[in-house]
Design an enzyme around this catalytic site. Structure first.
Site, PDB file in Angstrom:
ATOM      1  N   LYS A  42       0.497  -0.990  -0.057  1.00 30.77           N
ATOM      2  CA  LYS A  42      -0.324  -0.009  -0.266  1.00 30.77           C
ATOM      3  C   LYS A  42       0.501   0.858   0.044  1.00 30.77           C
ATOM      4  CE  LYS A  42      -3.016  -2.328   2.895  1.00 30.77           C
ATOM      5  NZ  LYS A  42      -3.631  -2.293   4.744  1.00 30.77           N
ATOM      6  N   ASP A 100       7.427   3.112  -2.330  1.00 24.26           N
ATOM      7  CA  ASP A 100       7.854   4.055  -1.381  1.00 24.26           C
ATOM      8  C   ASP A 100       9.201   3.759  -0.840  1.00 24.26           C
ATOM      9  OD1 ASP A 100       6.857   1.689   0.084  1.00 24.26           O
ATOM     10  OD2 ASP A 100       6.075   3.057   1.790  1.00 24.26           O
ATOM     11  N   ASP A 103      14.328  -0.193   1.229  1.00 21.98           N
ATOM     12  CA  ASP A 103      14.829  -1.241   2.808  1.00 21.98           C
ATOM     13  C   ASP A 103      15.934  -2.754   2.307  1.00 21.98           C
ATOM     14  OD1 ASP A 103      15.403  -1.403   5.114  1.00 21.98           O
ATOM     15  OD2 ASP A 103      13.821  -2.003   5.751  1.00 21.98           O
ATOM     16  N   LYS A 131      16.527   3.722   1.971  1.00 26.24           N
ATOM     17  CA  LYS A 131      17.820   3.163   3.038  1.00 26.24           C
ATOM     18  C   LYS A 131      18.898   2.589   2.760  1.00 26.24           C
ATOM     19  CE  LYS A 131      14.572   3.803   7.136  1.00 26.24           C
ATOM     20  NZ  LYS A 131      14.609   2.642   8.356  1.00 26.24           N
ATOM     21  N   PHE A 152      13.792   4.964  11.991  1.00 27.54           N
ATOM     22  CA  PHE A 152      12.896   3.859  11.536  1.00 27.54           C
ATOM     23  C   PHE A 152      11.642   5.636  10.866  1.00 27.54           C
ATOM     24  CE2 PHE A 152       7.527   3.371  12.189  1.00 27.54           C
ATOM     25  CZ  PHE A 152       7.358   2.345  11.456  1.00 27.54           C
ATOM     26  N   VAL A 153      10.978   5.217   9.549  1.00 32.53           N
ATOM     27  CA  VAL A 153       9.997   6.906   9.271  1.00 32.53           C
ATOM     28  C   VAL A 153       8.585   6.678   8.912  1.00 32.53           C
ATOM     29  CG1 VAL A 153      12.154   8.346   8.593  1.00 32.53           C
ATOM     30  CG2 VAL A 153      11.432   7.299   6.963  1.00 32.53           C
ATOM     31  N   ASP A 159       3.815   3.433   7.166  1.00 33.36           N
ATOM     32  CA  ASP A 159       2.582   3.153   8.039  1.00 33.36           C
ATOM     33  C   ASP A 159       4.094   3.504   9.113  1.00 33.36           C
ATOM     34  OD1 ASP A 159       3.149   0.797   7.132  1.00 33.36           O
ATOM     35  OD2 ASP A 159       1.902   0.187   8.541  1.00 33.36           O
ATOM     36  N   ARG A 165       0.194   6.584   7.345  1.00 30.43           N
ATOM     37  CA  ARG A 165       0.339   6.759   5.984  1.00 30.43           C
ATOM     38  C   ARG A 165       0.322   8.667   5.151  1.00 30.43           C
ATOM     39  NH1 ARG A 165       1.207   1.716   4.153  1.00 30.43           N
ATOM     40  NH2 ARG A 165       0.010  -0.193   5.666  1.00 30.43           N
TER      41      ARG A 165
HETATM   42  C1  PRP Z   1       7.455  -2.010   2.936  1.00 33.09           C
HETATM   43  C2  PRP Z   1       7.563  -0.764   1.459  1.00 33.09           C
HETATM   44  C3  PRP Z   1       8.322  -2.181   0.473  1.00 33.09           C
HETATM   45  C4  PRP Z   1       8.834  -2.830   1.257  1.00 33.09           C
HETATM   46  C5  PRP Z   1      10.124  -2.627   1.329  1.00 33.09           C
HETATM   47  O1  PRP Z   1       6.069  -2.516   2.517  1.00 33.09           O
HETATM   48  O2  PRP Z   1       5.675  -0.368   0.919  1.00 33.09           O
HETATM   49  O3  PRP Z   1       7.141  -2.157   0.174  1.00 33.09           O
HETATM   50  O4  PRP Z   1       7.676  -2.870   2.761  1.00 33.09           O
HETATM   51  O5  PRP Z   1      10.960  -3.283   2.015  1.00 33.09           O
HETATM   52  P1  PRP Z   1      12.156  -3.919   1.058  1.00 33.09           P
HETATM   53  O6  PRP Z   1      12.794  -3.449   0.979  1.00 33.09           O
HETATM   54  O7  PRP Z   1      12.929  -4.713   3.447  1.00 33.09           O
HETATM   55  O8  PRP Z   1      11.405  -5.022   1.386  1.00 33.09           O
HETATM   56  P2  PRP Z   1       5.348  -3.143   3.760  1.00 33.09           P
HETATM   57  O9  PRP Z   1       5.258  -4.903   3.717  1.00 33.09           O
HETATM   58  O10 PRP Z   1       5.180  -2.516   5.145  1.00 33.09           O
HETATM   59  O11 PRP Z   1       3.461  -3.255   3.173  1.00 33.09           O
HETATM   60  P3  PRP Z   1       3.237  -1.888   3.215  1.00 33.09           P
HETATM   61  O12 PRP Z   1       3.107  -0.911   1.650  1.00 33.09           O
HETATM   62  O13 PRP Z   1       1.315  -1.720   2.693  1.00 33.09           O
HETATM   63  O14 PRP Z   1       3.024  -0.938   3.909  1.00 33.09           O
END
Ligand code: PRP
Length: 186
Positions: A42, A100, A103, A131, A152-153, A159, A165
Protein backbone atom coordinates in the site's frame (compact mmCIF):
# COMPACT_ATOMS: atom_id res chain seq x y z
CA UNK A 1 -1.60 11.72 15.60
CA UNK A 2 0.53 14.88 15.33
CA UNK A 3 1.61 14.59 18.96
CA UNK A 4 3.36 11.31 18.07
CA UNK A 5 5.77 13.01 15.70
CA UNK A 6 9.32 13.55 16.83
CA UNK A 7 10.73 15.50 13.87
CA UNK A 8 9.85 16.35 10.27
CA UNK A 9 12.75 15.01 8.21
CA UNK A 10 11.56 15.87 4.70
CA UNK A 11 9.02 18.66 4.43
CA UNK A 12 6.32 19.17 1.81
CA UNK A 13 8.14 21.82 -0.21
CA UNK A 14 11.27 19.65 -0.40
CA UNK A 15 9.15 16.71 -1.54
CA UNK A 16 7.46 18.82 -4.25
CA UNK A 17 10.83 20.06 -5.52
CA UNK A 18 12.35 16.59 -5.64
CA UNK A 19 9.29 15.14 -7.36
CA UNK A 20 9.60 17.76 -10.12
CA UNK A 21 13.26 16.84 -10.60
CA UNK A 22 12.46 13.13 -10.70
CA UNK A 23 9.56 13.66 -13.10
CA UNK A 24 11.81 15.51 -15.55
CA UNK A 25 14.26 12.61 -15.42
CA UNK A 26 11.47 10.08 -16.05
CA UNK A 27 10.03 12.07 -18.95
CA UNK A 28 13.44 11.97 -20.63
CA UNK A 29 13.76 8.22 -20.08
CA UNK A 30 10.24 7.14 -21.05
CA UNK A 31 9.29 9.59 -23.81
CA UNK A 32 7.95 7.65 -26.80
CA UNK A 33 7.63 4.38 -24.85
CA UNK A 34 4.52 2.39 -23.97
CA UNK A 35 4.80 3.15 -20.27
CA UNK A 36 3.10 1.09 -17.56
CA UNK A 37 3.53 2.39 -14.03
CA UNK A 38 3.18 -0.47 -11.53
CA UNK A 39 2.73 0.69 -7.94
CA UNK A 40 3.31 -1.71 -5.04
CA UNK A 41 0.54 -1.41 -2.44
CA UNK A 42 0.00 0.00 0.00
CA UNK A 43 2.89 2.30 0.77
CA UNK A 44 3.42 3.66 -2.73
CA UNK A 45 -0.11 5.06 -3.11
CA UNK A 46 0.77 8.65 -2.20
CA UNK A 47 4.07 8.77 -4.10
CA UNK A 48 2.62 7.14 -7.23
CA UNK A 49 -0.41 9.45 -7.22
CA UNK A 50 1.71 12.58 -6.96
CA UNK A 51 4.30 11.34 -9.43
CA UNK A 52 2.01 10.36 -12.33
CA UNK A 53 0.37 13.79 -12.24
CA UNK A 54 3.78 15.29 -13.02
CA UNK A 55 4.35 13.04 -16.04
CA UNK A 56 2.91 14.52 -19.25
CA UNK A 57 3.24 11.14 -20.99
CA UNK A 58 0.72 8.56 -22.21
CA UNK A 59 0.85 5.93 -19.48
CA UNK A 60 -1.24 3.31 -17.74
CA UNK A 61 -1.34 2.61 -14.04
CA UNK A 62 -1.49 -0.79 -12.39
CA UNK A 63 -1.35 -1.77 -8.74
CA UNK A 64 -0.05 -4.94 -7.25
CA UNK A 65 0.04 -6.41 -3.78
CA UNK A 66 3.10 -8.42 -2.84
CA UNK A 67 3.13 -10.99 -0.06
CA UNK A 68 6.45 -12.48 0.91
CA UNK A 69 6.96 -15.91 2.36
CA UNK A 70 10.09 -16.83 4.28
CA UNK A 71 11.13 -18.63 7.42
CA UNK A 72 8.70 -16.71 9.60
CA UNK A 73 10.91 -13.81 10.58
CA UNK A 74 12.76 -12.80 7.41
CA UNK A 75 11.43 -12.80 3.90
CA UNK A 76 13.50 -15.00 1.62
CA UNK A 77 12.22 -13.30 -1.49
CA UNK A 78 9.52 -15.80 -2.45
CA UNK A 79 6.75 -13.48 -3.37
CA UNK A 80 3.16 -13.91 -4.35
CA UNK A 81 1.84 -11.14 -6.58
CA UNK A 82 -1.73 -10.04 -6.88
CA UNK A 83 -2.73 -7.74 -9.69
CA UNK A 84 -6.02 -5.88 -9.79
CA UNK A 85 -6.81 -5.87 -13.52
CA UNK A 86 -8.30 -8.72 -15.52
CA UNK A 87 -6.98 -7.42 -18.84
CA UNK A 88 -3.37 -6.78 -17.81
CA UNK A 89 -1.00 -6.55 -20.77
CA UNK A 90 2.69 -6.63 -19.85
CA UNK A 91 4.47 -7.81 -22.99
CA UNK A 92 6.33 -5.19 -24.91
CA UNK A 93 5.73 -2.45 -22.37
CA UNK A 94 8.20 -0.31 -20.48
CA UNK A 95 7.53 -0.99 -16.82
CA UNK A 96 8.24 1.52 -14.09
CA UNK A 97 7.96 -0.28 -10.76
CA UNK A 98 7.16 2.25 -8.03
CA UNK A 99 7.51 1.79 -4.29
CA UNK A 100 7.65 4.09 -1.30
CA UNK A 101 10.81 2.69 0.25
CA UNK A 102 13.69 0.46 -0.73
CA UNK A 103 14.90 -1.06 2.51
CA UNK A 104 16.45 -4.55 2.45
CA UNK A 105 15.43 -4.65 -1.20
CA UNK A 106 13.81 -8.07 -0.91
CA UNK A 107 10.33 -6.94 -1.90
CA UNK A 108 11.30 -4.96 -4.96
CA UNK A 109 13.83 -7.53 -6.16
CA UNK A 110 11.30 -10.33 -5.82
CA UNK A 111 8.62 -8.32 -7.64
CA UNK A 112 11.05 -7.29 -10.38
CA UNK A 113 12.21 -10.90 -10.86
CA UNK A 114 8.63 -12.12 -11.04
CA UNK A 115 7.71 -9.53 -13.66
CA UNK A 116 10.72 -10.56 -15.74
CA UNK A 117 9.64 -14.21 -15.40
CA UNK A 118 6.22 -13.17 -16.68
CA UNK A 119 7.80 -12.09 -19.94
CA UNK A 120 8.36 -8.38 -19.41
CA UNK A 121 11.34 -7.10 -21.42
CA UNK A 122 12.65 -4.59 -18.90
CA UNK A 123 11.70 -3.22 -15.51
CA UNK A 124 12.99 0.03 -14.07
CA UNK A 125 12.58 0.67 -10.36
CA UNK A 126 11.61 3.99 -8.82
CA UNK A 127 11.47 4.62 -5.09
CA UNK A 128 10.66 7.60 -2.95
CA UNK A 129 13.07 6.70 -0.15
CA UNK A 130 16.22 4.61 -0.33
CA UNK A 131 17.66 3.19 2.91
CA UNK A 132 20.83 2.07 1.16
CA UNK A 133 22.55 1.08 4.41
CA UNK A 134 19.95 -1.65 5.01
CA UNK A 135 20.27 -3.43 1.67
CA UNK A 136 20.37 -7.23 1.93
CA UNK A 137 20.11 -8.09 -1.78
CA UNK A 138 21.84 -6.82 -4.88
CA UNK A 139 19.45 -4.13 -6.09
CA UNK A 140 19.88 -0.43 -6.73
CA UNK A 141 16.94 1.80 -7.60
CA UNK A 142 17.09 3.14 -11.14
CA UNK A 143 15.34 6.27 -9.93
CA UNK A 144 14.93 7.61 -6.43
CA UNK A 145 13.99 10.79 -4.60
CA UNK A 146 15.83 10.67 -1.30
CA UNK A 147 18.41 8.54 0.44
CA UNK A 148 17.62 8.29 4.15
CA UNK A 149 19.51 7.04 7.16
CA UNK A 150 18.42 3.96 9.06
CA UNK A 151 15.84 5.79 11.12
CA UNK A 152 12.26 4.62 11.37
CA UNK A 153 10.14 7.02 9.34
CA UNK A 154 6.45 7.47 8.60
CA UNK A 155 4.28 9.63 6.39
CA UNK A 156 3.81 10.16 2.66
CA UNK A 157 2.47 6.60 2.41
CA UNK A 158 4.72 4.97 4.98
CA UNK A 159 3.04 3.57 8.05
CA UNK A 160 3.62 2.33 11.52
CA UNK A 161 0.98 -0.27 12.51
CA UNK A 162 -1.17 0.94 9.63
CA UNK A 163 -1.21 4.57 10.73
CA UNK A 164 0.46 7.84 9.67
CA UNK A 165 0.35 7.15 5.89
CA UNK A 166 -1.65 10.35 5.46
CA UNK A 167 1.01 12.68 6.84
CA UNK A 168 2.03 14.91 3.91
CA UNK A 169 5.72 14.81 4.90
CA UNK A 170 8.31 12.30 6.12
CA UNK A 171 8.72 12.29 9.89
CA UNK A 172 10.25 10.26 12.67
CA UNK A 173 8.06 9.10 15.52
CA UNK A 174 8.78 9.63 19.18
CA UNK A 175 10.40 6.35 20.34
CA UNK A 176 7.84 5.86 23.11
CA UNK A 177 5.12 5.64 20.44
CA UNK A 178 6.54 2.35 19.19
CA UNK A 179 8.43 1.39 22.31
CA UNK A 180 11.79 1.33 20.60
CA UNK A 181 14.98 3.17 19.90
CA UNK A 182 15.42 5.57 16.98
CA UNK A 183 15.99 2.60 14.64
CA UNK A 184 13.38 0.30 13.11
CA UNK A 185 10.84 -0.90 15.62
CA UNK A 186 10.81 -4.63 16.23
C1 PRP B 1 7.17 -1.88 2.75
C2 PRP B 1 7.43 -0.95 1.59
C3 PRP B 1 8.14 -1.83 0.60
C4 PRP B 1 8.87 -2.82 1.48
C5 PRP B 1 10.31 -2.45 1.55
O1 PRP B 1 6.00 -2.58 2.52
O2 PRP B 1 6.24 -0.43 1.06
O3 PRP B 1 7.25 -2.49 -0.28
O4 PRP B 1 8.28 -2.76 2.77
O5 PRP B 1 11.00 -3.35 2.36
P1 PRP B 1 12.18 -4.28 1.84
O6 PRP B 1 13.03 -3.46 0.90
O7 PRP B 1 12.90 -4.65 3.10
O8 PRP B 1 11.56 -5.47 1.17
P2 PRP B 1 5.16 -3.28 3.66
O9 PRP B 1 5.38 -4.76 3.56
O10 PRP B 1 5.46 -2.63 4.98
O11 PRP B 1 3.67 -3.03 3.22
P3 PRP B 1 2.90 -1.64 2.96
O12 PRP B 1 3.47 -1.06 1.69
O13 PRP B 1 1.49 -2.08 2.79
O14 PRP B 1 3.12 -0.74 4.14
Amino acid sequence: MLEDIDRILIDEETIRRELRRLAAELVKSFKGRDLLVVAVLKGSCVFASDLIRLLPLPLSLEFLAASSYGDGTESRGTVSLRFFSDDLRLAGRSILLVDDILDTGRTLKAVKDRLLEMGVDAVKTCVFLDKAARRAVDLQADFRCFEVEDVFVVGYGLDYAGRYRNLPYIASLRPEVYGGTSENPA
